[in-house]
Design an enzyme around this catalytic site. Sequence first.
Site, mmCIF file in Angstrom:
data_model
loop_
_atom_site.group_PDB
_atom_site.id
_atom_site.type_symbol
_atom_site.label_atom_id
_atom_site.label_comp_id
_atom_site.label_asym_id
_atom_site.label_seq_id
_atom_site.Cartn_x
_atom_site.Cartn_y
_atom_site.Cartn_z
ATOM 1 N N GLU A 32 0.828 -1.213 0.000
ATOM 2 C CA GLU A 32 0.000 0.000 0.000
ATOM 3 C C GLU A 32 0.860 1.259 0.000
ATOM 4 O O GLU A 32 0.531 2.243 -0.651
ATOM 5 C CB GLU A 32 -0.962 0.005 1.200
ATOM 6 C CG GLU A 32 -2.096 -0.997 1.075
ATOM 7 C CD GLU A 32 -2.984 -0.749 -0.147
ATOM 8 O OE1 GLU A 32 -3.055 0.390 -0.630
ATOM 9 O OE2 GLU A 32 -3.600 -1.722 -0.629
ATOM 10 N N LEU A 75 11.351 5.027 -7.344
ATOM 11 C CA LEU A 75 9.915 5.031 -7.019
ATOM 12 C C LEU A 75 9.426 6.431 -6.658
ATOM 13 O O LEU A 75 8.234 6.708 -6.703
ATOM 14 C CB LEU A 75 9.616 4.086 -5.845
ATOM 15 C CG LEU A 75 9.432 2.606 -6.181
ATOM 16 C CD1 LEU A 75 9.169 1.800 -4.932
ATOM 17 C CD2 LEU A 75 8.282 2.399 -7.156
ATOM 18 N N GLY A 76 10.355 7.321 -6.297
ATOM 19 C CA GLY A 76 9.972 8.704 -5.979
ATOM 20 C C GLY A 76 9.330 8.845 -4.604
ATOM 21 O O GLY A 76 9.104 7.858 -3.901
ATOM 22 N N TYR A 77 9.041 10.082 -4.253
ATOM 23 C CA TYR A 77 8.408 10.397 -2.954
ATOM 24 C C TYR A 77 9.103 9.654 -1.818
ATOM 25 O O TYR A 77 8.506 8.826 -1.114
ATOM 26 C CB TYR A 77 6.911 10.047 -2.967
ATOM 27 C CG TYR A 77 6.148 10.723 -4.063
ATOM 28 C CD1 TYR A 77 5.743 12.048 -3.930
ATOM 29 C CD2 TYR A 77 5.854 10.053 -5.240
ATOM 30 C CE1 TYR A 77 5.048 12.682 -4.947
ATOM 31 C CE2 TYR A 77 5.167 10.675 -6.264
ATOM 32 C CZ TYR A 77 4.766 11.994 -6.110
ATOM 33 O OH TYR A 77 4.082 12.603 -7.108
ATOM 34 N N TYR A 115 -6.739 6.048 4.764
ATOM 35 C CA TYR A 115 -6.852 5.087 3.667
ATOM 36 C C TYR A 115 -5.997 3.841 3.946
ATOM 37 O O TYR A 115 -6.485 2.705 3.859
ATOM 38 C CB TYR A 115 -6.433 5.712 2.313
ATOM 39 C CG TYR A 115 -6.185 4.610 1.322
ATOM 40 C CD1 TYR A 115 -7.261 3.922 0.758
ATOM 41 C CD2 TYR A 115 -4.892 4.180 1.026
ATOM 42 C CE1 TYR A 115 -7.049 2.846 -0.076
ATOM 43 C CE2 TYR A 115 -4.674 3.094 0.199
ATOM 44 C CZ TYR A 115 -5.749 2.438 -0.358
ATOM 45 O OH TYR A 115 -5.554 1.350 -1.164
ATOM 46 N N ASP A 133 -9.751 5.006 -1.940
ATOM 47 C CA ASP A 133 -8.672 5.570 -2.767
ATOM 48 C C ASP A 133 -9.281 6.084 -4.073
ATOM 49 O O ASP A 133 -10.511 6.116 -4.229
ATOM 50 C CB ASP A 133 -7.574 4.514 -3.019
ATOM 51 C CG ASP A 133 -8.031 3.410 -3.955
ATOM 52 O OD1 ASP A 133 -9.255 3.333 -4.260
ATOM 53 O OD2 ASP A 133 -7.182 2.628 -4.408
ATOM 54 N N CYS A 187 -13.684 -0.141 -14.442
ATOM 55 C CA CYS A 187 -14.233 1.214 -14.332
ATOM 56 C C CYS A 187 -13.073 2.208 -14.412
ATOM 57 O O CYS A 187 -12.779 2.933 -13.476
ATOM 58 C CB CYS A 187 -15.004 1.340 -13.013
ATOM 59 S SG CYS A 187 -16.049 2.795 -12.973
ATOM 60 N N CYS A 197 -18.952 -5.152 -16.685
ATOM 61 C CA CYS A 197 -18.930 -4.728 -15.279
ATOM 62 C C CYS A 197 -20.027 -5.430 -14.468
ATOM 63 O O CYS A 197 -21.196 -5.413 -14.862
ATOM 64 C CB CYS A 197 -19.119 -3.215 -15.213
ATOM 65 S SG CYS A 197 -19.188 -2.609 -13.528
ATOM 66 N N CYS A 203 -25.982 0.726 -12.182
ATOM 67 C CA CYS A 203 -25.070 1.873 -12.200
ATOM 68 C C CYS A 203 -25.773 3.107 -12.801
ATOM 69 O O CYS A 203 -26.188 3.101 -13.961
ATOM 70 C CB CYS A 203 -23.821 1.535 -13.005
ATOM 71 S SG CYS A 203 -22.722 2.947 -13.181
ATOM 72 N N THR A 290 4.919 21.117 -8.553
ATOM 73 C CA THR A 290 3.482 20.859 -8.637
ATOM 74 C C THR A 290 2.680 22.155 -8.711
ATOM 75 O O THR A 290 1.783 22.291 -9.525
ATOM 76 C CB THR A 290 3.018 20.018 -7.421
ATOM 77 O OG1 THR A 290 3.974 18.979 -7.236
ATOM 78 C CG2 THR A 290 1.663 19.399 -7.651
#
Length: 342
Positions: A32, A75-77, A115, A133, A187, A197, A203, A290
């Site tokens: 995660e 992977l960054g961050y 989360y 998420d 989706c 689906c 839906c 950003t």
Amino acid sequence: MNIKKLEDWYLTHHRDLPFRQTKDPYQIWVSEIMLQQTQVETVLPFFKTFIKKYPTIYDLAQSFEDDLKKDVEGLGYYQRFKNMRLTAQKVVKEHHGQIPNHYQELIQLPGIGPYTAGAILSIAYDQPISAVDGNVIRVLSRYYNLNDDFSQVANKKRLNDINQSLIEKARPSIYTQALMELGALVCRPKKPQCGVCPLQDQCEAFKLGIQESLPTKKVKPIKKKLHYFTFLLFDNKGELYVRQRTEKLLEGMYEYPQFLGQTLAEVLEKNANYGITILQKEGMYHHEFTHLSWKMSVYSGTVQNPNSSWHLVTPKELLQLPMAVAHRKIAIKKGASAPLTL
Ligand code: SF4
């Protein structure tokens, strides 16, 4: 919602992902964290080598920060992995090496928010705790035709409440993974595969033909453009001045002295106390953050009274310093020796 149909679809169609075949809370947590802001395809090779190198939380707790940084390079961050190591140490020290199975304990750990706590509790411990998420937002906003802006806390909480009431009627581990997998495979943001689906018959977005307009996109903030004048200031031995940033953005990284301003003449006038002599223009550089965009007009020159926070380094030493990417891309070519006429 026909939860059973959704769960049955998952059991038949889910991808063969290593972290979908285990109930080990440690591996679920690692996956995660790695999946935050990162595509599954990118995460897969990292996840496999990571679990091989750190098979238990005790191995991760004993890791060296620099080794870990190297293991996840690409992977960054990086902050999330710093937090991951801290959490591993805390879990070993305070929870006998067992990832907690209580929401309140989980969210006390570095890098674990609502989360991730919901994902660990539902997937690994089969507890009916909602995990919302981006995939879940997309599926539920379409299914119920909700056109709220889910970047707003109150709207996200409302969606979380809806998801919570659903998971309480479901098999939590399968349900959470099913919604995530449905969002990833069927989706999808563009061209959702409504024809296959399991939720199609009820839906709302499908009935109205508005699938792709949901979830409502928040209006992106316009990037603020800042125009800096960046100086490559040399001393007479060819060494360069750099400063270590103390600002929150890029804190601790090194950069060349730079000043915000509209024109070079204005910047030199405002900072006349340094006694900067410009030798030549080196070029224009851009860097996008950003929420910010830097435009840098770069000049080389000399300085008589450098700021006390500037350090002299040789070009070779400069390569060893952690440097802001924005400045690392500035090419150094020192040639001119006569002052530039402004
Ligand atoms: S029917 Fe289409 S829009 Fe609705 S949940 Fe399924 S894939 Fe998404």
